[in-house]
Design an enzyme around this catalytic site. Structure first.
Site, PDB file in Angstrom:
ATOM      1  N   GLY A 296       0.804  -1.211   0.000  1.00  0.00           N
ATOM      2  CA  GLY A 296       0.000   0.000   0.000  1.00  0.00           C
ATOM      3  C   GLY A 296       0.834   1.257   0.000  1.00  0.00           C
ATOM      4  O   GLY A 296       1.338   1.707  -1.037  1.00  0.00           O
ATOM      5  N   CYS A 297       1.016   1.837   1.173  1.00  0.00           N
ATOM      6  CA  CYS A 297       1.667   3.143   1.258  1.00  0.00           C
ATOM      7  C   CYS A 297       3.157   3.095   0.953  1.00  0.00           C
ATOM      8  O   CYS A 297       3.721   4.075   0.465  1.00  0.00           O
ATOM      9  CB  CYS A 297       1.404   3.750   2.633  1.00  0.00           C
ATOM     10  SG  CYS A 297      -0.350   4.132   2.886  1.00  0.00           S
ATOM     11  N   VAL A 298       3.815   1.970   1.220  1.00  0.00           N
ATOM     12  CA  VAL A 298       5.237   1.851   0.877  1.00  0.00           C
ATOM     13  C   VAL A 298       5.397   1.840  -0.641  1.00  0.00           C
ATOM     14  O   VAL A 298       6.205   2.584  -1.208  1.00  0.00           O
ATOM     15  CB  VAL A 298       5.868   0.599   1.511  1.00  0.00           C
ATOM     16  CG1 VAL A 298       7.296   0.388   0.993  1.00  0.00           C
ATOM     17  CG2 VAL A 298       5.866   0.708   3.032  1.00  0.00           C
TER      18      VAL A 298
ATOM     19  N   THR B  33       4.558   5.255  -2.207  1.00  0.00           N
ATOM     20  CA  THR B  33       5.634   6.217  -1.960  1.00  0.00           C
ATOM     21  C   THR B  33       6.838   5.917  -2.833  1.00  0.00           C
ATOM     22  O   THR B  33       7.467   6.825  -3.390  1.00  0.00           O
ATOM     23  CB  THR B  33       6.017   6.197  -0.471  1.00  0.00           C
ATOM     24  OG1 THR B  33       4.873   6.559   0.308  1.00  0.00           O
ATOM     25  CG2 THR B  33       7.158   7.170  -0.181  1.00  0.00           C
TER      26      THR B  33
END
Length: 213
Positions: free
Chosen positions: A151-153, A156
């Site tokens: 997800g967020c990793v 980013t």
């Protein structure tokens, strides 16, 4: 789609390349908040060892003067600033301002000179000052730790690459709620966007930047 060829052999024909480390690193710790460590929360991911690795990397960054950025997710009441992401992902209600699931977990402290970026979407770059902050600091390499890998990793990492910074993903210091999405996204990030690197290699890299800097 090839079904008979070995996966690694297939990808090596197209994506067998490394970027390598740059000259000026920063460390980002993505969304290490209580929700992922609280067994009663639907976001619980069992990533205690992930945090331990990230803290070892954080400690070396502090020792070597590497800039440290932490992110969390914070929404206004009702999630009115969360858009479609808040509509789709119901567990994000744990991150409405004031919810204890959005607090830093035990063992994670934030020093006065460390930057905290509160975001509403998966990428730490989207709608935030991260890119301009890194540019001002002269950073060319962003070492990724955090949750979740899929997800967020990942989000980013992709935006890091798109903004012209080198994405380095700390293998032991990123985690997910299940091994399958974790490994698939490590594989894909390593193939297309950045370099997935072991913790020890990152510790050595920080030490070398300290010596040379």
């Amino acid at each position: 789609m090839s079904t008979s060829e070995n996966l690694l052999d297939n990808y090596k024909r197209a994506y067998d390349n490394r970027i390598g480390f740059g000259a000026r690193p920063a460390l980002i710790m993505i969304d290490f908040v209580q929700a992922y460590f609280e067994p009663e929360c639907e976001l619980y991911a069992g990533v205690e060892d992930t945090l331990k690795s990230a803290l070892r990397i954080r400690d070396k960054a502090r020792e070597c003067g590497v800039p440290i950025i932490l992110t969390n997710v914070v929404y206004q009441a009702g999630g009115c600033d969360g858009g479609r992401f808040f509509q789709k992902a119901r567990p994000l209600r744990n991150f409405i301002a004031g919810n204890p699931m959005g607090a830093w977990p035990e063992g994670l402290d934030v020093a006065e000179n460390e930057i905290v970026i509160s975001k509403q979407y998966p990428s730490a770059f989207f709608g935030t000052s991260l890119a301009s902050t890194l540019a001002t600091l002269g950073v060319d390499t962003l070492v990724h730790t955090g949750v979740t890998t899929s997800g967020c990793v990942r989000a980013t990492c992709v935006d890091c690459c798109s903004h012209g910074f080198i994405p380095i993903i700390a293998r032991e210091a990123v985690g997910d709620r299940h091994a399958s999405p974790h490994e698939a996204n490590l594989f894909d990030m390593d193939a297309k966007y950045g370099d997935v690197v072991d913790e020890e290699e990152i510790l050595d890299y920080f030490e070398k930047t300290k010596i040379s800097g």
